[in-house]
Scaffold this motif. Structure first.
Motif, PDB file in Angstrom:
ATOM      1  N   THR A 263     -87.487  46.655 -10.952  1.00  9.65           N
ATOM      2  CA  THR A 263     -86.469  47.682 -10.735  1.00  9.65           C
ATOM      3  C   THR A 263     -85.334  47.509 -11.739  1.00  9.65           C
ATOM      4  O   THR A 263     -84.781  46.422 -11.852  1.00  9.65           O
ATOM      5  N   PRO A 264     -84.998  48.555 -12.493  1.00  7.29           N
ATOM      6  CA  PRO A 264     -83.844  48.447 -13.394  1.00  7.29           C
ATOM      7  C   PRO A 264     -82.562  48.295 -12.575  1.00  7.29           C
ATOM      8  O   PRO A 264     -82.254  49.143 -11.736  1.00  7.29           O
ATOM      9  N   THR A 265     -81.853  47.201 -12.803  1.00 11.85           N
ATOM     10  CA  THR A 265     -80.659  46.877 -12.028  1.00 11.85           C
ATOM     11  C   THR A 265     -79.487  46.604 -12.968  1.00 11.85           C
ATOM     12  O   THR A 265     -79.636  45.841 -13.923  1.00 11.85           O
ATOM     13  N   PRO A 266     -78.312  47.206 -12.721  1.00 13.44           N
ATOM     14  CA  PRO A 266     -77.145  46.915 -13.562  1.00 13.44           C
ATOM     15  C   PRO A 266     -76.797  45.425 -13.504  1.00 13.44           C
ATOM     16  O   PRO A 266     -76.865  44.810 -12.440  1.00 13.44           O
ATOM     17  N   LEU A 267     -76.414  44.868 -14.630  1.00 15.32           N
ATOM     18  CA  LEU A 267     -76.090  43.450 -14.724  1.00 15.32           C
ATOM     19  C   LEU A 267     -74.998  43.049 -13.733  1.00 15.32           C
ATOM     20  O   LEU A 267     -75.093  41.993 -13.107  1.00 15.32           O
ATOM     21  N   ASN A 268     -73.987  43.900 -13.559  1.00 18.16           N
ATOM     22  CA  ASN A 268     -72.875  43.531 -12.680  1.00 18.16           C
ATOM     23  C   ASN A 268     -73.282  43.432 -11.206  1.00 18.16           C
ATOM     24  O   ASN A 268     -72.509  42.966 -10.384  1.00 18.16           O
ATOM     25  N   GLN A 269     -74.515  43.862 -10.860  1.00 18.95           N
ATOM     26  CA  GLN A 269     -75.016  43.697  -9.495  1.00 18.95           C
ATOM     27  C   GLN A 269     -75.844  42.430  -9.358  1.00 18.95           C
ATOM     28  O   GLN A 269     -76.273  42.082  -8.263  1.00 18.95           O
ATOM     29  N   MET A 270     -76.070  41.731 -10.475  1.00 17.77           N
ATOM     30  CA  MET A 270     -76.917  40.534 -10.459  1.00 17.77           C
ATOM     31  C   MET A 270     -76.170  39.265 -10.833  1.00 17.77           C
ATOM     32  O   MET A 270     -76.698  38.175 -10.655  1.00 17.77           O
ATOM     33  N   ALA A 271     -74.972  39.419 -11.393  1.00 11.62           N
ATOM     34  CA  ALA A 271     -74.273  38.246 -11.902  1.00 11.62           C
ATOM     35  C   ALA A 271     -72.768  38.484 -11.922  1.00 11.62           C
ATOM     36  O   ALA A 271     -72.313  39.618 -11.959  1.00 11.62           O
ATOM     37  N   ALA A 272     -72.045  37.378 -11.937  1.00 16.61           N
ATOM     38  CA  ALA A 272     -70.593  37.434 -12.107  1.00 16.61           C
ATOM     39  C   ALA A 272     -70.302  37.302 -13.596  1.00 16.61           C
ATOM     40  O   ALA A 272     -70.836  36.413 -14.254  1.00 16.61           O
ATOM     41  N   VAL A 273     -69.479  38.198 -14.117  1.00 14.79           N
ATOM     42  CA  VAL A 273     -69.114  38.159 -15.535  1.00 14.79           C
ATOM     43  C   VAL A 273     -67.629  37.833 -15.609  1.00 14.79           C
ATOM     44  O   VAL A 273     -66.805  38.511 -15.006  1.00 14.79           O
ATOM     45  N   SER A 274     -67.308  36.762 -16.349  1.00 14.54           N
ATOM     46  CA  SER A 274     -65.899  36.373 -16.468  1.00 14.54           C
ATOM     47  C   SER A 274     -65.554  36.105 -17.927  1.00 14.54           C
ATOM     48  O   SER A 274     -66.436  35.882 -18.757  1.00 14.54           O
ATOM     49  N   ALA A 275     -64.263  36.109 -18.213  1.00 12.79           N
ATOM     50  CA  ALA A 275     -63.767  35.836 -19.566  1.00 12.79           C
ATOM     51  C   ALA A 275     -62.804  34.646 -19.489  1.00 12.79           C
ATOM     52  O   ALA A 275     -61.596  34.825 -19.423  1.00 12.79           O
ATOM     53  N   PRO A 276     -63.335  33.412 -19.508  1.00 19.01           N
ATOM     54  CA  PRO A 276     -62.473  32.238 -19.383  1.00 19.01           C
ATOM     55  C   PRO A 276     -61.589  32.002 -20.613  1.00 19.01           C
ATOM     56  O   PRO A 276     -60.565  31.346 -20.517  1.00 19.01           O
ATOM     57  N   GLU A 277     -62.009  32.523 -21.757  1.00 14.62           N
ATOM     58  CA  GLU A 277     -61.245  32.398 -22.999  1.00 14.62           C
ATOM     59  C   GLU A 277     -61.195  33.776 -23.646  1.00 14.62           C
ATOM     60  O   GLU A 277     -62.039  34.627 -23.380  1.00 14.62           O
ATOM     61  N   PRO A 278     -60.233  34.001 -24.573  1.00 12.51           N
ATOM     62  CA  PRO A 278     -60.112  35.330 -25.194  1.00 12.51           C
ATOM     63  C   PRO A 278     -61.363  35.799 -25.944  1.00 12.51           C
ATOM     64  O   PRO A 278     -61.608  36.987 -26.037  1.00 12.51           O
ATOM     65  N   ARG A 279     -62.163  34.888 -26.458  1.00 13.24           N
ATOM     66  CA  ARG A 279     -63.342  35.286 -27.232  1.00 13.24           C
ATOM     67  C   ARG A 279     -64.661  34.827 -26.601  1.00 13.24           C
ATOM     68  O   ARG A 279     -65.654  34.659 -27.301  1.00 13.24           O
ATOM     69  N   LEU A 280     -64.662  34.641 -25.281  1.00 10.96           N
ATOM     70  CA  LEU A 280     -65.864  34.143 -24.620  1.00 10.96           C
ATOM     71  C   LEU A 280     -66.085  34.862 -23.293  1.00 10.96           C
ATOM     72  O   LEU A 280     -65.158  35.021 -22.495  1.00 10.96           O
ATOM     73  N   LEU A 281     -67.310  35.310 -23.088  1.00 14.98           N
ATOM     74  CA  LEU A 281     -67.726  35.843 -21.791  1.00 14.98           C
ATOM     75  C   LEU A 281     -68.759  34.889 -21.206  1.00 14.98           C
ATOM     76  O   LEU A 281     -69.623  34.382 -21.938  1.00 14.98           O
ATOM     77  N   VAL A 282     -68.676  34.685 -19.900  1.00 11.78           N
ATOM     78  CA  VAL A 282     -69.659  33.848 -19.217  1.00 11.78           C
ATOM     79  C   VAL A 282     -70.326  34.693 -18.145  1.00 11.78           C
ATOM     80  O   VAL A 282     -69.654  35.319 -17.329  1.00 11.78           O
ATOM     81  N   VAL A 283     -71.666  34.719 -18.195  1.00 12.29           N
ATOM     82  CA  VAL A 283     -72.448  35.467 -17.213  1.00 12.29           C
ATOM     83  C   VAL A 283     -73.108  34.458 -16.293  1.00 12.29           C
ATOM     84  O   VAL A 283     -73.948  33.661 -16.733  1.00 12.29           O
ATOM     85  N   GLN A 284     -72.713  34.463 -15.023  1.00  9.60           N
ATOM     86  CA  GLN A 284     -73.230  33.521 -14.019  1.00  9.60           C
ATOM     87  C   GLN A 284     -74.099  34.297 -13.035  1.00  9.60           C
ATOM     88  O   GLN A 284     -73.585  34.987 -12.158  1.00  9.60           O
ATOM     89  N   PRO A 285     -75.442  34.223 -13.202  1.00  8.20           N
ATOM     90  CA  PRO A 285     -76.304  34.978 -12.280  1.00  8.20           C
ATOM     91  C   PRO A 285     -76.263  34.388 -10.872  1.00  8.20           C
ATOM     92  O   PRO A 285     -76.114  33.187 -10.704  1.00  8.20           O
ATOM     93  N   TRP A 286     -76.397  35.259  -9.869  1.00  9.74           N
ATOM     94  CA  TRP A 286     -76.431  34.789  -8.493  1.00  9.74           C
ATOM     95  C   TRP A 286     -77.787  34.171  -8.171  1.00  9.74           C
ATOM     96  O   TRP A 286     -77.887  33.334  -7.288  1.00  9.74           O
ATOM     97  N   ASP A 287     -78.813  34.578  -8.882  1.00 10.04           N
ATOM     98  CA  ASP A 287     -80.156  34.015  -8.737  1.00 10.04           C
ATOM     99  C   ASP A 287     -80.532  33.414 -10.081  1.00 10.04           C
ATOM    100  O   ASP A 287     -80.789  34.130 -11.050  1.00 10.04           O
ATOM    101  N   ALA A 288     -80.595  32.076 -10.161  1.00 11.70           N
ATOM    102  CA  ALA A 288     -80.828  31.377 -11.433  1.00 11.70           C
ATOM    103  C   ALA A 288     -82.165  31.756 -12.068  1.00 11.70           C
ATOM    104  O   ALA A 288     -82.322  31.660 -13.290  1.00 11.70           O
ATOM    105  N   SER A 289     -83.117  32.217 -11.278  1.00 12.38           N
ATOM    106  CA  SER A 289     -84.428  32.571 -11.829  1.00 12.38           C
ATOM    107  C   SER A 289     -84.368  33.833 -12.692  1.00 12.38           C
ATOM    108  O   SER A 289     -85.310  34.135 -13.421  1.00 12.38           O
TER     109      SER A 289
END
Length: 184
Positions: A46-72
């Motif tokens: 099923t095509p699923t938007p990324l923001n429904q599968m993971a937390a996206v944060s910007a810990p630094e001005p030039r870095l995004l971190v994508v933390q999936p809720w399901d590591a698989s």
């Protein structure tokens, strides 16, 4: 006639909203989670938007971190980011995906300013097309003798004022985004 103006404003507002969403996905040298808004991941077929599968944060001005809720799903997310062609290669460390935004060159910034100006011009054209449709509606009302000639003139003037207001909003959004892109 109020119905014509209400419909016109609603349609023009949608143009502004669309432009705003479009601008949010433009990479301006800083890490902005909205860059990933259009990324869609295949999740169990099923095509699923990324923001429904993971937390996206910007810990630094030039870095995004994508933390999936399901590591698989890490590999699928990495693949979807590559397919989305946002111009950044994801680094997968097995737990999270990191997206490092490189410093933009002056040439990149100028190219991006041209691109967003083109999008603003397209929004203005859409707004003018809405005005034309509304003018046609006003002319139909006059033709059907539902309004007088003076009412028609007043309505056309008010319609032009509404159009000018929305065109100015597009210009303001464009100038703000240009400023954001050109600031280092």
């Amino acid at each position: 006639m109020d119905k014509v103006f209400e419909n016109t404003k609603n349609r023009m507002e949608k143009c502004l909203d669309s432009l705003e969403r479009d601008y949010a996905t433009v990479r301006a040298g800083r890490a902005n989670p909205n860059v990933l808004n259009n990324v869609v991941v295949e999740y169990y077929g099923t095509p699923t938007p990324l923001n429904q599968m993971a937390a996206v944060s910007a810990p630094e001005p030039r870095l995004l971190v994508v933390q999936p809720w399901d590591a698989s799903t890490l590999k699928e997310i990495e693949k979807a980011i590559n397919v989305a062609d946002i111009g950044i290669n994801p680094q997968n460390d097995g737990k999270v995906i990191r997206l490092s935004f490189p410093q933009m060159t002056e040439e990149d910034r100028k190219r991006l300013v041209k691109e967003i100006s083109k999008r603003a011009e397209e929004a203005k054209v859409a707004i003018r097309n809405i005005r034309r449709d509304s003018m046609d509606d006003i002319k139909k009302l006059k033709k059907n003798n539902e309004i007088t000639e003076d009412d028609q003139k007043d309505a056309e003037k008010e319609l032009q004022d509404i159009t000018d207001k929305y065109i100015k909003s597009v210009d303001d959004m464009n100038n703000k985004k240009e400023e954001e892109i050109l600031s280092i």
